[in-house]
Enzyme design. Sequence first.
Site, mmCIF file in Angstrom:
data_model
loop_
_atom_site.group_PDB
_atom_site.id
_atom_site.type_symbol
_atom_site.label_atom_id
_atom_site.label_comp_id
_atom_site.label_asym_id
_atom_site.label_seq_id
_atom_site.Cartn_x
_atom_site.Cartn_y
_atom_site.Cartn_z
ATOM 1 N N LYS A 55 -70.560 -100.272 -0.419
ATOM 2 C CA LYS A 55 -71.953 -100.714 -0.553
ATOM 3 C C LYS A 55 -72.676 -100.553 0.774
ATOM 4 O O LYS A 55 -73.815 -100.096 0.827
ATOM 5 C CB LYS A 55 -72.013 -102.177 -1.037
ATOM 6 C CG LYS A 55 -71.646 -102.320 -2.514
ATOM 7 C CD LYS A 55 -71.428 -103.764 -2.943
ATOM 8 C CE LYS A 55 -70.922 -103.812 -4.378
ATOM 9 N NZ LYS A 55 -70.560 -105.162 -4.818
ATOM 10 N N GLN A 99 -70.325 -111.184 -2.463
ATOM 11 C CA GLN A 99 -69.300 -110.475 -3.229
ATOM 12 C C GLN A 99 -68.417 -111.476 -3.990
ATOM 13 O O GLN A 99 -67.908 -112.427 -3.423
ATOM 14 C CB GLN A 99 -68.445 -109.628 -2.253
ATOM 15 C CG GLN A 99 -67.397 -108.763 -2.929
ATOM 16 C CD GLN A 99 -68.001 -107.672 -3.815
ATOM 17 O OE1 GLN A 99 -68.957 -107.004 -3.437
ATOM 18 N NE2 GLN A 99 -67.451 -107.510 -5.012
ATOM 19 N N ASP A 122 -78.227 -108.852 -7.208
ATOM 20 C CA ASP A 122 -77.187 -108.756 -8.239
ATOM 21 C C ASP A 122 -77.713 -109.223 -9.600
ATOM 22 O O ASP A 122 -77.063 -109.028 -10.620
ATOM 23 C CB ASP A 122 -75.978 -109.625 -7.847
ATOM 24 C CG ASP A 122 -74.810 -108.780 -7.362
ATOM 25 O OD1 ASP A 122 -74.777 -107.576 -7.672
ATOM 26 O OD2 ASP A 122 -73.929 -109.333 -6.671
#
Length: 299
Positions: A55, A99, A122
């Site tokens: 990422k 994460q 997200d």
Amino acid sequence: MDNNKIIDGKFISNQIREKIKFFGNKLIEKTGKKPGLAVVLVGENPASRVYVKNKIEKTNEVGFNSIEHRLDENVSEEKLLDLVNLLNNDSNVQGILVQLPLPKHIDSDKVLDTILPVKDVDGFHAENVGKLWSGLNSLVPCTPLGCSILLKKISPDLSGKKAVIIGRSNIVGKPMASLLLSMNATVTIAHSRTKNIEQLVKSADVLVAAVGIPEMVKGDWIKENAIVIDVGINRIEREGKRVLVGDVDYEECLNNASKITPVPGGVGPMTIACLLLNTLLTSYLQFNEDPIELSSFLE
Ligand code: NAD
């Protein structure tokens, strides 16, 4: 092998990242500000470390700032929430990604709901989830967004089509259902307690498999000319080698499918592209610029 059947997520995601770079540069030129994505990694989970590394690399490639925060496995929930609040208030940060999975002593829902909805790249914050289901503009979870972009490139309107999703997670299955509804499909979600999944799948014009069981879906489950989107990423041992396979048996399902995503090279690269897309879209918003239409990324 019929190459026309293969949905090349790697190629499509490269195109999307090129467009993100183009629109990102325009934004930077106009505002003098660079979109920033903060990635928070707690602990040493090897898979998470690889995801985070990818990422960050891709964020830098499109010309955005990446801000990495690594915290010890034993960090307290309070310290993690303090960091999220710091990032919420940082004008150099437009997107925040924590994460998952987080260590067991930390309440993931609490952490995700502490992220400002406008920085929630997200798309997991309850406000964004509610907006998605209400048909309002929101940040959409990256993996299902990537799947919907692949589908829109093949068939933008799924009126009269039956879509079956296997998996009901908040990350993939549920938001996927909402996106398929918005494309006018008739949607069924199957999960671990569903009976006769094989029969359900046999009726699907569109199948999205997000289960986490290697090659669960067999070739003869696929309706003729169905579109198959395989979200699964499973590491297995085959002929003495570690290989990645999806939730559908790719070689078998290729026969009946009209279109199918491979693993790797299908949905996976779309997920990262959509993370950057969300960062770009919310940066336009946070820098008070006119929004870009998602359709710009479908051409
Ligand atoms: P999850 O474990 O949160 O959810 C799995 C779902 O499958 C659950 O809803 C469960 O009810 C259902 N399920 C379990 N066993 C089943 C069975 N026998 N029959 C029917 N349904 C069953 O997983 P997730 O986070 O949604 O991920 C699913 C898969 O997608 C995993 O392989 C994961 O690695 C992969 N994934 C890939 C990406 C990507 O970028 N390509 C992103 C996220 C997840």
